[in-house]
Write a protein that holds these residues in place. Structure first.
Motif, PDB file in Angstrom:
ATOM      1  N   MET A 171      45.020  38.308  35.144  1.00  0.00           N
ATOM      2  CA  MET A 171      45.873  38.178  36.320  1.00  0.00           C
ATOM      3  C   MET A 171      46.065  39.522  37.003  1.00  0.00           C
ATOM      4  SD  MET A 171      47.529  35.437  37.380  1.00  0.00           S
ATOM      5  CE  MET A 171      49.104  36.155  37.826  1.00  0.00           C
ATOM      6  N   VAL A 172      45.170  40.452  36.704  1.00  0.00           N
ATOM      7  CA  VAL A 172      45.360  41.776  37.278  1.00  0.00           C
ATOM      8  C   VAL A 172      45.110  41.721  38.775  1.00  0.00           C
ATOM      9  CG1 VAL A 172      44.266  44.035  37.371  1.00  0.00           C
ATOM     10  CG2 VAL A 172      44.940  43.084  35.205  1.00  0.00           C
ATOM     11  N   PRO A 173      45.970  42.354  39.552  1.00  0.00           N
ATOM     12  CA  PRO A 173      45.839  42.303  41.011  1.00  0.00           C
ATOM     13  C   PRO A 173      44.489  42.837  41.503  1.00  0.00           C
ATOM     14  CG  PRO A 173      47.504  43.891  40.295  1.00  0.00           C
ATOM     15  CD  PRO A 173      47.155  43.072  39.119  1.00  0.00           C
ATOM     16  N   GLU A 178      48.344  44.294  46.409  1.00  0.00           N
ATOM     17  CA  GLU A 178      48.802  43.289  45.443  1.00  0.00           C
ATOM     18  C   GLU A 178      49.374  43.968  44.198  1.00  0.00           C
ATOM     19  OE1 GLU A 178      45.163  40.340  46.182  1.00  0.00           O
ATOM     20  OE2 GLU A 178      46.056  40.148  44.206  1.00  0.00           O
ATOM     21  N   PHE A 179      48.723  45.053  43.825  1.00  0.00           N
ATOM     22  CA  PHE A 179      49.148  45.801  42.634  1.00  0.00           C
ATOM     23  C   PHE A 179      50.603  46.245  42.778  1.00  0.00           C
ATOM     24  CE2 PHE A 179      49.533  49.956  40.487  1.00  0.00           C
ATOM     25  CZ  PHE A 179      49.177  49.603  39.205  1.00  0.00           C
ATOM     26  N   LEU A 292      39.621  44.378  36.068  1.00  0.00           N
ATOM     27  CA  LEU A 292      39.017  45.381  36.941  1.00  0.00           C
ATOM     28  C   LEU A 292      40.114  46.197  37.611  1.00  0.00           C
ATOM     29  CD1 LEU A 292      36.228  43.309  38.723  1.00  0.00           C
ATOM     30  CD2 LEU A 292      36.031  44.777  36.725  1.00  0.00           C
ATOM     31  N   ILE A 293      39.760  47.403  37.972  1.00  0.00           N
ATOM     32  CA  ILE A 293      40.708  48.256  38.682  1.00  0.00           C
ATOM     33  C   ILE A 293      40.885  47.714  40.099  1.00  0.00           C
ATOM     34  CG2 ILE A 293      40.871  50.553  39.705  1.00  0.00           C
ATOM     35  CD1 ILE A 293      39.794  51.597  37.019  1.00  0.00           C
ATOM     36  N   PRO A 294      42.121  47.645  40.593  1.00  0.00           N
ATOM     37  CA  PRO A 294      42.341  47.099  41.930  1.00  0.00           C
ATOM     38  C   PRO A 294      41.510  47.828  42.973  1.00  0.00           C
ATOM     39  CG  PRO A 294      44.418  47.468  40.818  1.00  0.00           C
ATOM     40  CD  PRO A 294      43.359  48.055  39.954  1.00  0.00           C
ATOM     41  N   GLY A 295      41.124  47.103  44.015  1.00  0.00           N
ATOM     42  CA  GLY A 295      40.248  47.690  45.018  1.00  0.00           C
ATOM     43  C   GLY A 295      41.021  48.351  46.140  1.00  0.00           C
ATOM     44  N   GLY A 296      40.462  49.424  46.651  1.00  0.00           N
ATOM     45  CA  GLY A 296      40.961  50.033  47.872  1.00  0.00           C
ATOM     46  C   GLY A 296      40.113  49.545  49.019  1.00  0.00           C
TER      47      GLY A 296
END
Lengths: 419, 398
Positions: A171-173, A178-179, A292-296
């Motif tokens: 459920m990681v943003p 979103e994060f 995954l690391i949230p996207g920029g």
């Protein structure tokens, strides 16, 4: 016991010690084969797999033997620098990715293209390979690679109502916006509980910069571009996590609880962490997941860590060394290596062969595909020393992102690139 | 009437003083009980933990089994702690009651002192206790803090794996050791003995040379003595790192790379040692030396019979400092170590092998540290009275 007796005892013990330990000659089994020395920094388990691979290679090359010599990772740079100055260096070595540039610029490692590296170059993952790409030539082969991804504490997500009781889906943003939204729900300052914790060193901050497509050093390695518009935007976003939105614990402050410790004790809900801690964290009985690391603006991304193997100019047997190292990093051997040790492959061919039972590792394989470029400079630790204080000034609100980054750009350009 | 009043007042006064004393005593006993329970509970728990880890055979499930065993002995360590605390309390209370009223204030003062000292000991020894406890924790649990009681640092699921791996008696190392002679020697015991030899030899030689140098600078006539001494001191202003590469070059040219000589040879001339000993020897009166000379003592006798015994406290201090320096001198020993030969690896370098690029095996580092502090602790135990003697003697100047 009287003082005299103690003295006599000490003297006898000392003389015995001299007799037992002074002699340091050891049988090195010279059986007529040529010895190639390989300095590495693997741990016990890794060394065992390495020895297996060496044995396979020796079966095919009867007249050579490879001697793996373990040196401590802390200090492997100092050890190599000094050993090379007096010609005591090895034939080949495994070094930190950031060290290849220094070795290449100081003219102590071989340009691999002279050995035919161009033919097989494409089989390696691009981001790790780029750490060995210096001034238009390849000086090293990646042998082990890692990156960081987002670890999250499932229990804390459940408590905040962000994860259904029976669901296991990550459920990681997806984006930093979103994060921040999710982060606000996870933060509870009364309980000293924060959504996120980060350390402030450039390498750990690269996932932020890369997700906005902000480079630190230009592609040709001739200019520092850390003051770009994208970088300023990144740093402003990072600072807002701590200051404006207050979802970051301030773990970058000196003396604060480190992300790792806070995470295993349930104080921080999300941290950046690499696959090296998966087994350790599993032992803590923590209910955690990896996403995954949230996207920029450029989507999800991460940094590259790990090591490269290099061949030194001092060796007389460059072809054999090259043959061994390509054998060592071939898809077949990478498959064995990665399956045995639960590590990410660096060979694209191995990507199809390796399949982990651990879903977390599969997530890391996915994340690795989005890894961004690392800054390749002659003295990487100096780069960290120049950039980190400026970033900290922004995080603690003493400077604006633009001021700090243009100051950092100037320093890096003057002291590291033009110097 | 007035004398009666005074009597009553005095009586009343005595009562309040008595009550105050008793109240103070009760507070102190309260502190003592809590301290005693917490400390003894942790110590007994540690003993039970070490026992459970020790009796559980090496296997995959060893950690959980040891944890269960410990769980089943909860009553034992809690009970022992309670019993010990009760016994201590009874002992102290009886002692207090047996003390005469006039002496009770002194008793209370002494008790406060002991309690304060106990707290001091706890503060000093806590990090060591923590180290011991971490050494018993399985990989991954080193950083986990107990949720119910953050000060309860004794692991609830202990293991001896860290010690086994450090001493190379675990299954994996045994299979590695069968490879060849080099692998067999790669263990903590080798590193430990190497370091012990290097550190003691270096410490002995440094104190020996420094004592002779200091004697000359302090008591002998020498042309340009002051200037030479200043020149020597000036070398202390240059950071030691600057010498490292040239020294390494020299050591290699002498063919000493990877030998024990290389570990300490460049550090034998210790300016700091000469300086420290000279400052102390300046306080030894010249008349003592003259008396010895009149009695017919040779130069060597003056040095060994008069100077060395008088300066023994400071010499011991220098010995200890040098020992510590070489016991933990990582960078130089790393540079001159020949890693192909495990017989040239010393302890600080060997300990660094447990640290990886991103991870540190905290459990392994801690269990190895448990062994590595032993010589230092022993040395301190033997040398501490010289320290105190050195401090008091240095304070008096002729």
């Amino acid at each position: 016991m009287s003082e005299k007796k103690i003295m006599i005892f000490a003297v006898i013990a000392y003389i015995a010690l001299v007799f037992v330990c002074w002699d340091d000659s050891i049988a090195t089994s010279p059986d007529g084969r040529t010895i190639l020395t390989f300095w590495h920094t693997y741990n016990d388990q890794e060394e065992q797999v390495l020895r297996g691979i060496i044995k396979q290679w020796e079966d095919k090359n009867q007249s050579f033997t490879i001697r793996p010599v373990r040196i401590p990772f802390d200090g492997h740079k100092a050890k190599l620098r000094t050993a090379l100055t007096v010609g005591q260096g090895p034939d080949m070595a495994r070094v930190d990715w950031s060290f290849v540039c220094e070795l290449a610029r100081k003219n102590s490692v071989l340009d691999l293209d002279t050995l035919g590296f161009a033919k097989i170059r494409d089989q390696y993952l691009a981001a790790p390979l780029e750490t060995a790409y210096i001034d238009g030539k390849y000086y090293g082969i990646p042998d082990q690679s890692t990156c960081v991804a987002m670890f999250y504490n499932r229990q804390m997500f459940r408590d905040a109502g962000l994860l259904a009781e029976d669901s296991s889906a990550p459920m990681v943003p997806q984006t930093w916006e979103e994060f921040i939204e999710v982060g606000k729900k996870l933060t509870d300052k009364s309980k000293d509980q924060y959504a996120f914790a980060m350390t402030n060193t450039l390498w750990w901050n690269l996932p932020f910069f890369n997700s906005y497509g902000a480079r630190i050093i230009s592609e040709d390695g001739k200019t520092c571009v850390i003051d770009s518009e994208a970088a300023v935007q990144t740093l402003e976003m990072m600072a807002s996590l701590t200051n404006e939105h207050q979802i970051e614990a301030g773990a970058w402050r000196p003396g604060a609880i480190s992300p790792e410790q806070g995470f295993v004790n349930g104080k921080y809900a999300m941290i950046f962490m690499g696959p090296w801690n998966l087994a350790k964290f599993a032992n803590t009985k923590l209910d955690f997941g990896v996403g995954l690391i949230p996207g920029g603006s450029k989507g999800t991304s991460t940094n590259v860590g790990g090591t490269d193997v290099v061949i030194f100019k001092g060796t007389k047997y460059a072809t054999e060394c090259y043959d061994f190292l390509t054998f060592f990093t071939s898809a077949e051997n990478q498959k064995d290596w990665c399956t045995a040790l639960n590590q990410l492959p660096i060979n694209l061919g191995a990507y199809d062969l390796v399949s982990f039972e651990d879903p977390h590792l599969m997530m890391f394989m996915e994340q690795m595909k989005h890894a961004g470029p690392n800054p390749v400079v002659k003295d990487y630790s100096l780069l960290e020393d120049l950039v980190n204080p400026e970033v900290e000034a922004v995080l603690s609100g003493q400077k604006t992102a633009k001021e700090a980054l243009s100051a950092a750009q100037k320093k890096v350009q003057e002291r590291l690139i033009d110097f | 009437m007035s004398s009666d009043n005074a009597n009553i007042l005095e009586h009343h006064d005595r009562h309040t003083v008595k009550a105050q004393r008793v109240a103070l005593f009760i507070i102190l006993v309260g502190i003592m009980i809590s301290l005693s329970y917490v400390i003894s509970n942790q110590l007994f728990k540690f003993a039970v933990m070490a026992f459970s880890a020790y009796v559980t055979p090496e296997s995959e499930k060893a950690v959980a089994e040891a944890g269960q065993l410990m769980q089943s002995m909860t009553v034992v360590y809690n009970g022992l702690a309670v019993v010990l605390t009760i016994v201590l309390t009874i002992f102290v209370v009886r002692k207090f009651l047996a003390t005469e009223h006039v002496n009770r204030m002194a008793f209370i003062r002494r008790m406060t002192l002991y309690l304060a000292l106990t707290i001091g000991v706890v503060v000093v020894l806590f990090p060591f206790f923590w180290m011991l406890c971490t050494a018993f924790k399985p990989s991954g649990q080193e950083l986990v803090i107990s949720k119910t009681n953050p000060f309860d640092i004794v692991p609830s699921e202990p293991t001896l794996d860290n010690f086994r791996r450090v001493l190379k008696v675990d299954a994996a190392s045994k299979s590695m050791a069968s490879v060849d002679a080099i692998e067999q020697k790669k263990n903590f015991g080798t590193y430990f003995l190497n370091s012990l030899l290097v550190a003691t030899t270096a410490a002995f030689l440094v104190t020996f040379f420094a004592a002779m140098g200091a004697y000359v600078f302090s008591k002998k006539q020498l042309p340009y003595k002051q200037q030479i001494f200043m020149l020597l001191l000036a070398t202390m202003m240059i950071p030691g790192m600057m010498f490292m590469v040239p020294q390494f070059f020299m050591v290699c040219k002498m063919g000493l790379f990877g030998t024990k000589w290389a570990m300490f040879l460049p550090h034998l001339a210790s300016v700091f040692g000469i300086f420290m000993l000279k400052q102390f020897m300046d306080t030894i009166p010249d008349s003592l030396l003259e008396a010895a000379q009149i009695d017919g003592a040779s130069e060597w006798q003056v040095f060994t019979v008069v100077i060395v015994p008088l300066a023994l406290p400071i010499i011991m201090t220098l010995f200890l400092l040098t020992f510590l320096f070489h016991w933990s001198n990582f960078l130089w020993q790393l540079i001159v170590t020949n890693f192909e030969n495990p017989l040239s690896i010393t302890l600080p370098v060997g300990l660094a092998l447990f640290r990886g690029q991103y991870t540190s095996e905290l459990g392994l580092i801690m269990s190895a540290s448990c062994f590595s502090i032993v010589p230092i602790a022993v040395l301190f135990l033997f040398a501490q009275r010289y320290f105190i003697a050195g401090m008091t003697q240095g304070a008096v100047k002729e």
